[in-house]
Design a protein around this motif. Structure first.
Motif, PDB file in Angstrom:
ATOM      1  N   VAL A 107       6.674  13.926 -17.232  1.00  0.00           N
ATOM      2  CA  VAL A 107       6.925  15.361 -17.358  1.00  0.00           C
ATOM      3  C   VAL A 107       5.845  16.020 -18.209  1.00  0.00           C
ATOM      4  O   VAL A 107       5.358  15.447 -19.177  1.00  0.00           O
ATOM      5  N   GLN A 116       9.237  22.917 -18.652  1.00  0.00           N
ATOM      6  CA  GLN A 116       8.545  21.744 -18.110  1.00  0.00           C
ATOM      7  C   GLN A 116       8.068  22.005 -16.692  1.00  0.00           C
ATOM      8  O   GLN A 116       8.540  22.913 -16.022  1.00  0.00           O
ATOM      9  N   GLY A 163       5.771  18.781 -20.530  1.00  0.00           N
ATOM     10  CA  GLY A 163       6.603  19.670 -21.328  1.00  0.00           C
ATOM     11  C   GLY A 163       5.735  20.670 -22.068  1.00  0.00           C
ATOM     12  O   GLY A 163       4.575  20.397 -22.374  1.00  0.00           O
TER      13      GLY A 163
END
Length: 191
Positions: free
Chosen positions: A34, A49, A36
């Motif tokens: 991810v 995200q 973020g």
């Protein structure tokens, strides 16, 4: 997670390096990884995200400079905690995801020195390319054998400024700094 090294590529202290180590290709686990980020909205931080569309990762644990990273992020996948914030972020005043659905990062230099490691490169957002430097650490998943490099977790942090990319919308409500907090799960190709 157990640290693989104190910093990216500083592996001599914690793992055995083959005498003839060479660059190793890795594949990104897109589901577990991810991108973020955090921005200031008024006096409060707001987190969001994005997902990674693709990644080309070559790591050389003996010579960091021989490593390279190219990542494409799906800007249209951007999500924040509030639906109106998500819509504002994707609008033509900020990311303009209809015209620019992808964000691309390409490394130009990877280095390690003492307790610090950096990944320097070029990031393209809204069709504008600017330099970006990220701090990096590599970890082995919990329970991994010492020296095992088939499955790794990379944590990257850094900051970009919205104005540098023309993403200046809603400046009266949203701060300029975008703090990145990226977690990438990678697997050695062929493992």
């Amino acid at each position: 997670m157990r640290p693989l090294f104190p910093v990216l590529f500083a592996c001599a202290a914690f793992c055995t390096v083959p005498a003839q180590a060479k660059p190793v290709p890795y594949q990104l686990d897109q589901v577990a990884s991810v991108v973020g980020f955090e921005i200031d909205m008024g006096q409060s931080p707001m987190r969001g995200q994005m997902s990674v569309s693709s990644a080309d990762l070559i790591l050389d644990f003996d010579r960091a400079a021989a490593s390279r990273v190219t990542v494409t992020i799906d800007a249209s996948s951007a999500r924040m905690g509030l639906p109106f914030a998500t819509d504002a972020m994707k609008s033509d005043k900020v990311l303009d995801t209809k015209a620019h659905p992808r964000i691309r990062f390409e490394s130009t230099k990877l280095s390690a020195s003492g307790q610090k490691a950096t990944v320097t490169g070029k990031i393209t957002i809204r069709g504008v390319t600017r330099p970006l430097t990220l701090a990096a650490q590599i970890f082995r998943p919990k329970g991994s054998a010492e020296g095992e490099r088939d499955h790794l977790i990379i944590h990257l942090t850094g900051t970009i400024h919205r104005r540098d990319f023309g993403a200046t919308g809603f400046a009266d409500m949203i701060g300029d700094d975008v703090r990145l907090n990226i977690t990438a799960h990678i697997h050695r190709i062929g493992s």
